[in-house]
Design an enzyme around this catalytic site. Sequence first.
Site, PDB file in Angstrom:
ATOM      1  N   GLY A   8      -2.906 -83.058  -3.348  1.00 41.39           N
ATOM      2  CA  GLY A   8      -3.134 -82.460  -2.045  1.00 41.39           C
ATOM      3  C   GLY A   8      -4.594 -82.516  -1.663  1.00 41.39           C
ATOM      4  CB  ALA A 108       3.264 -88.934   0.299  1.00 41.36           C
ATOM      5  CG  ASP A 109       2.088 -83.422   1.483  1.00 35.58           C
ATOM      6  OD1 ASP A 109       2.187 -84.313   2.361  1.00 35.58           O
ATOM      7  OD2 ASP A 109       1.393 -82.394   1.652  1.00 35.58           O
ATOM      8  CG  ASP A 129       3.454 -77.195   0.921  1.00 34.86           C
ATOM      9  OD1 ASP A 129       2.895 -76.282   0.289  1.00 34.86           O
ATOM     10  OD2 ASP A 129       3.312 -78.397   0.638  1.00 34.86           O
TER      11      ASP A 129
END
Length: 254
Positions: A8, A108-109, A129
């Site tokens: 991240g 992508a996360d 998130d």
Amino acid sequence: MLLAVDVGNTQTHIGAFEGEELARDWRLGTIPSATADELAATISNLLELDGLGFGSLDGAIVSTVVPQLGPEYEAVCRRHMGKEAMMVGPNLKTGMPILVDNPHELGADRLVNAVAAHARAKGACVAVDFGTSTNFDVVSGAGEYLGGVIGPGVEISMEALTARTAKLPRIDLSAPQEAIGKHTTTAIQSGFAYGFAGLVDGIDRRIADELGETATFIATGGLAQVIAPHCETIDEIDPLLTLQGLRLISELNA
């Protein structure tokens, strides 16, 4: 053993899986300028803390939102594992249709969280998130990625507040027992814990209205344990959601 790495903007979360079981996991600060050698030394030290080593690893999958670190992690796997890393991106199968205007813009996360949330919920779901930003990723009951919301992150909001005010200190982010703060520290804690909980609930309710089907709301990320317990709309908290998503995508591409 599978090495799963979620890079991240602020933190990197690393996990080692034995089959479906997460055997070990570690969190460390993301250093965008880190070289492959520096990353290899860090990972090697973490593995050794638990009596492991690169020789214990059969493969690796990496999700990164820091583009310059992608090649560095690929080099780590190539040099020290003798294998090519799976890099989450257009070349990997995820089993999830992406129904947005430009799928290549999707982080992508966020895709990994969506895959993991749908596998966990077994139906319509939203992954919330609590990271550098606060991300909401929406999946239909049929397993389609529908889109999402990107909001301000808790920690960067705290940094902005303390940087622009002379008398407000940086504090530990935890929730006070009462909403009405009796001194500066508890007043700030209340504003962030209950303020972000209100932000999340407001967005979740709008998403639920638009989605038109009952959804499970799953919180993850480094600060999920601080904010999510005060949210009325969050059904589950899973700080390991992203790592589980990486494992699932790895299995699809084995």
